[in-house]
Design a protein around this motif. Structure first.
Motif, PDB file in Angstrom:
ATOM      1  N   MET A   1       0.839  -1.171   0.000  1.00  0.00           N
ATOM      2  CA  MET A   1       0.000   0.000   0.000  1.00  0.00           C
ATOM      3  C   MET A   1       0.889   1.240   0.000  1.00  0.00           C
ATOM      4  SD  MET A   1      -2.907   1.316   2.713  1.00  0.00           S
ATOM      5  CE  MET A   1      -2.092   0.612   4.106  1.00  0.00           C
ATOM      6  N   ALA A   2       0.559   2.152  -0.910  1.00  0.00           N
ATOM      7  CA  ALA A   2       1.296   3.407  -1.022  1.00  0.00           C
ATOM      8  C   ALA A   2       0.290   4.550  -1.111  1.00  0.00           C
ATOM      9  CB  ALA A   2       2.173   3.392  -2.264  1.00  0.00           C
ATOM     10  N   THR A   3       0.763   5.767  -0.902  1.00  0.00           N
ATOM     11  CA  THR A   3      -0.079   6.936  -1.090  1.00  0.00           C
ATOM     12  C   THR A   3       0.272   7.555  -2.418  1.00  0.00           C
ATOM     13  OG1 THR A   3      -0.294   7.336   1.267  1.00  0.00           O
ATOM     14  CG2 THR A   3      -0.709   9.200  -0.187  1.00  0.00           C
ATOM     15  N   ARG A   4      -0.734   7.740  -3.257  1.00  0.00           N
ATOM     16  CA  ARG A   4      -0.557   8.359  -4.572  1.00  0.00           C
ATOM     17  C   ARG A   4      -1.318   9.672  -4.573  1.00  0.00           C
ATOM     18  NH1 ARG A   4       3.640   5.524  -5.390  1.00  0.00           N
ATOM     19  NH2 ARG A   4       3.251   3.304  -5.589  1.00  0.00           N
ATOM     20  N   THR A   5      -0.625  10.750  -4.919  1.00  0.00           N
ATOM     21  CA  THR A   5      -1.228  12.083  -4.940  1.00  0.00           C
ATOM     22  C   THR A   5      -1.445  12.514  -6.377  1.00  0.00           C
ATOM     23  OG1 THR A   5      -0.135  12.650  -2.870  1.00  0.00           O
ATOM     24  CG2 THR A   5      -0.939  14.481  -4.207  1.00  0.00           C
ATOM     25  N   PHE A   6      -2.677  12.930  -6.689  1.00  0.00           N
ATOM     26  CA  PHE A   6      -3.015  13.415  -8.026  1.00  0.00           C
ATOM     27  C   PHE A   6      -2.350  14.761  -8.238  1.00  0.00           C
ATOM     28  CE2 PHE A   6      -6.163  15.703 -10.797  1.00  0.00           C
ATOM     29  CZ  PHE A   6      -5.879  14.987 -11.952  1.00  0.00           C
ATOM     30  N   LEU A   7      -1.567  14.889  -9.316  1.00  0.00           N
ATOM     31  CA  LEU A   7      -0.831  16.114  -9.605  1.00  0.00           C
ATOM     32  C   LEU A   7      -1.566  17.032 -10.574  1.00  0.00           C
ATOM     33  CD1 LEU A   7       2.705  14.509  -9.950  1.00  0.00           C
ATOM     34  CD2 LEU A   7       1.667  15.558  -7.911  1.00  0.00           C
ATOM     35  N   GLY A   8      -2.582  16.513 -11.245  1.00  0.00           N
ATOM     36  CA  GLY A   8      -3.444  17.344 -12.063  1.00  0.00           C
ATOM     37  C   GLY A   8      -2.845  17.859 -13.349  1.00  0.00           C
ATOM     38  N   THR A   9      -2.129  17.027 -14.094  1.00  0.00           N
ATOM     39  CA  THR A   9      -1.577  17.479 -15.371  1.00  0.00           C
ATOM     40  C   THR A   9      -2.528  17.255 -16.538  1.00  0.00           C
ATOM     41  OG1 THR A   9      -0.433  15.381 -15.704  1.00  0.00           O
ATOM     42  CG2 THR A   9       0.791  17.134 -14.593  1.00  0.00           C
ATOM     43  N   THR A  16       0.526   8.191 -15.990  1.00  0.00           N
ATOM     44  CA  THR A  16       1.499   8.211 -14.886  1.00  0.00           C
ATOM     45  C   THR A  16       1.939   9.620 -14.520  1.00  0.00           C
ATOM     46  OG1 THR A  16       3.342   7.826 -16.424  1.00  0.00           O
ATOM     47  CG2 THR A  16       2.352   5.886 -15.368  1.00  0.00           C
ATOM     48  N   ALA A  17       1.948  10.540 -15.475  1.00  0.00           N
ATOM     49  CA  ALA A  17       2.359  11.924 -15.195  1.00  0.00           C
ATOM     50  C   ALA A  17       1.412  12.628 -14.229  1.00  0.00           C
ATOM     51  CB  ALA A  17       2.451  12.713 -16.492  1.00  0.00           C
ATOM     52  N   ASN A  18       0.207  12.093 -14.040  1.00  0.00           N
ATOM     53  CA  ASN A  18      -0.768  12.706 -13.142  1.00  0.00           C
ATOM     54  C   ASN A  18      -0.577  12.328 -11.680  1.00  0.00           C
ATOM     55  OD1 ASN A  18      -2.256  14.210 -14.955  1.00  0.00           O
ATOM     56  ND2 ASN A  18      -3.574  12.508 -15.493  1.00  0.00           N
ATOM     57  N   TRP A  19       0.351  11.441 -11.387  1.00  0.00           N
ATOM     58  CA  TRP A  19       0.462  10.883 -10.031  1.00  0.00           C
ATOM     59  C   TRP A  19       1.865  11.005  -9.468  1.00  0.00           C
ATOM     60  CZ3 TRP A  19      -3.991  10.005  -7.849  1.00  0.00           C
ATOM     61  CH2 TRP A  19      -5.097   9.809  -8.668  1.00  0.00           C
ATOM     62  N   SER A  20       1.931  11.196  -8.164  1.00  0.00           N
ATOM     63  CA  SER A  20       3.225  11.236  -7.487  1.00  0.00           C
ATOM     64  C   SER A  20       3.958   9.926  -7.745  1.00  0.00           C
ATOM     65  CB  SER A  20       3.022  11.448  -5.990  1.00  0.00           C
ATOM     66  OG  SER A  20       2.221  10.413  -5.443  1.00  0.00           O
ATOM     67  N   ALA A  21       5.247  10.013  -7.788  1.00  0.00           N
ATOM     68  CA  ALA A  21       6.134   8.869  -8.073  1.00  0.00           C
ATOM     69  C   ALA A  21       5.855   8.266  -9.449  1.00  0.00           C
ATOM     70  CB  ALA A  21       6.048   7.803  -6.997  1.00  0.00           C
ATOM     71  N   ALA A  22       5.138   9.022 -10.312  1.00  0.00           N
ATOM     72  CA  ALA A  22       4.812   8.569 -11.667  1.00  0.00           C
ATOM     73  C   ALA A  22       4.214   7.166 -11.670  1.00  0.00           C
ATOM     74  CB  ALA A  22       6.044   8.634 -12.564  1.00  0.00           C
ATOM     75  N   THR A  23       3.327   6.927 -10.701  1.00  0.00           N
ATOM     76  CA  THR A  23       2.709   5.611 -10.555  1.00  0.00           C
ATOM     77  C   THR A  23       1.209   5.777 -10.359  1.00  0.00           C
ATOM     78  OG1 THR A  23       4.729   4.788  -9.516  1.00  0.00           O
ATOM     79  CG2 THR A  23       2.747   3.466  -9.226  1.00  0.00           C
ATOM     80  N   VAL A  24       0.423   5.154 -11.236  1.00  0.00           N
ATOM     81  CA  VAL A  24      -1.037   5.181 -11.143  1.00  0.00           C
ATOM     82  C   VAL A  24      -1.469   4.347  -9.936  1.00  0.00           C
ATOM     83  CG1 VAL A  24      -3.165   4.535 -12.348  1.00  0.00           C
ATOM     84  CG2 VAL A  24      -1.232   5.471 -13.632  1.00  0.00           C
ATOM     85  N   PRO A  25      -2.434   4.821  -9.154  1.00  0.00           N
ATOM     86  CA  PRO A  25      -2.898   4.044  -7.995  1.00  0.00           C
ATOM     87  C   PRO A  25      -3.433   2.662  -8.390  1.00  0.00           C
ATOM     88  CG  PRO A  25      -3.787   6.267  -7.928  1.00  0.00           C
ATOM     89  CD  PRO A  25      -3.145   6.090  -9.264  1.00  0.00           C
ATOM     90  N   VAL A  26      -3.214   1.711  -7.501  1.00  0.00           N
ATOM     91  CA  VAL A  26      -3.726   0.348  -7.657  1.00  0.00           C
ATOM     92  C   VAL A  26      -4.488  -0.019  -6.394  1.00  0.00           C
ATOM     93  CG1 VAL A  26      -1.880  -0.359  -9.246  1.00  0.00           C
ATOM     94  CG2 VAL A  26      -1.584  -0.656  -6.779  1.00  0.00           C
ATOM     95  N   ASP A  27      -5.109  -1.198  -6.388  1.00  0.00           N
ATOM     96  CA  ASP A  27      -5.850  -1.661  -5.219  1.00  0.00           C
ATOM     97  C   ASP A  27      -5.020  -1.498  -3.947  1.00  0.00           C
ATOM     98  OD1 ASP A  27      -7.944  -2.339  -6.842  1.00  0.00           O
ATOM     99  OD2 ASP A  27      -7.604  -4.493  -6.742  1.00  0.00           O
ATOM    100  N   ASP A  55      -9.987  -0.597  -6.155  1.00  0.00           N
ATOM    101  CA  ASP A  55     -10.412  -0.741  -4.758  1.00  0.00           C
ATOM    102  C   ASP A  55      -9.348  -0.128  -3.847  1.00  0.00           C
ATOM    103  OD1 ASP A  55     -11.769  -1.478  -2.485  1.00  0.00           O
ATOM    104  OD2 ASP A  55     -11.108  -3.559  -2.552  1.00  0.00           O
ATOM    105  N   PRO A  56      -9.324   1.228  -3.749  1.00  0.00           N
ATOM    106  CA  PRO A  56      -8.307   1.879  -2.919  1.00  0.00           C
ATOM    107  C   PRO A  56      -8.606   1.705  -1.429  1.00  0.00           C
ATOM    108  CG  PRO A  56      -9.826   3.506  -3.761  1.00  0.00           C
ATOM    109  CD  PRO A  56     -10.214   2.191  -4.378  1.00  0.00           C
ATOM    110  N   ALA A  57      -7.571   1.843  -0.614  1.00  0.00           N
ATOM    111  CA  ALA A  57      -7.756   1.806   0.840  1.00  0.00           C
ATOM    112  C   ALA A  57      -8.505   3.055   1.286  1.00  0.00           C
ATOM    113  CB  ALA A  57      -6.412   1.694   1.544  1.00  0.00           C
ATOM    114  N   THR A  58      -8.081   4.213   0.793  1.00  0.00           N
ATOM    115  CA  THR A  58      -8.740   5.484   1.114  1.00  0.00           C
ATOM    116  C   THR A  58      -8.702   6.403  -0.098  1.00  0.00           C
ATOM    117  OG1 THR A  58      -6.724   6.567   1.899  1.00  0.00           O
ATOM    118  CG2 THR A  58      -8.051   5.404   3.554  1.00  0.00           C
ATOM    119  N   VAL A  59      -9.642   7.328  -0.141  1.00  0.00           N
ATOM    120  CA  VAL A  59      -9.626   8.416  -1.117  1.00  0.00           C
ATOM    121  C   VAL A  59      -9.873   9.688  -0.315  1.00  0.00           C
ATOM    122  CG1 VAL A  59     -10.710   9.456  -3.138  1.00  0.00           C
ATOM    123  CG2 VAL A  59     -10.516   6.967  -2.979  1.00  0.00           C
TER     124      VAL A  59
END
Length: 71
Positions: A1-9, A16-27, A55-59
């Motif tokens: 589980m990781a935290t992915r932040t939407f960067l809004g590009t 991938t450019a829309n997310w922190s660490a260039a990684t799209v969120p997964v379950d 199926d994210p842990a939190t949004v």
């Protein structure tokens, strides 16, 4: 589980450019949508192996977010 932040590009969820660490969120990831006005509508349904979507842990959506989510 990781935290992915939407960067809004762009409005594309699976870019991938829309997310922190260039990684799209997964379950089980935590999704943060913070201070941006970028609409997030395209390709939101990230169907997993079961075909039932993401199926994210939190949004967490900040009160300062002024975009739109979904279609």
């Amino acid at each position: 589980m990781a935290t992915r932040t939407f960067l809004g590009t762009s409005a594309t969820f699976d870019a991938t450019a829309n997310w922190s660490a260039a990684t799209v969120p997964v379950d089980a990831d935590n999704i943060d949508i913070l201070s941006t006005s970028q609409t997030l509508t395209t390709n939101i349904d990230q169907s997993g192996g079961g075909g039932d979507g993401l199926d994210p842990a939190t949004v967490r959506i900040a009160g300062t977010y002024s975009g739109s989510l979904g279609d």
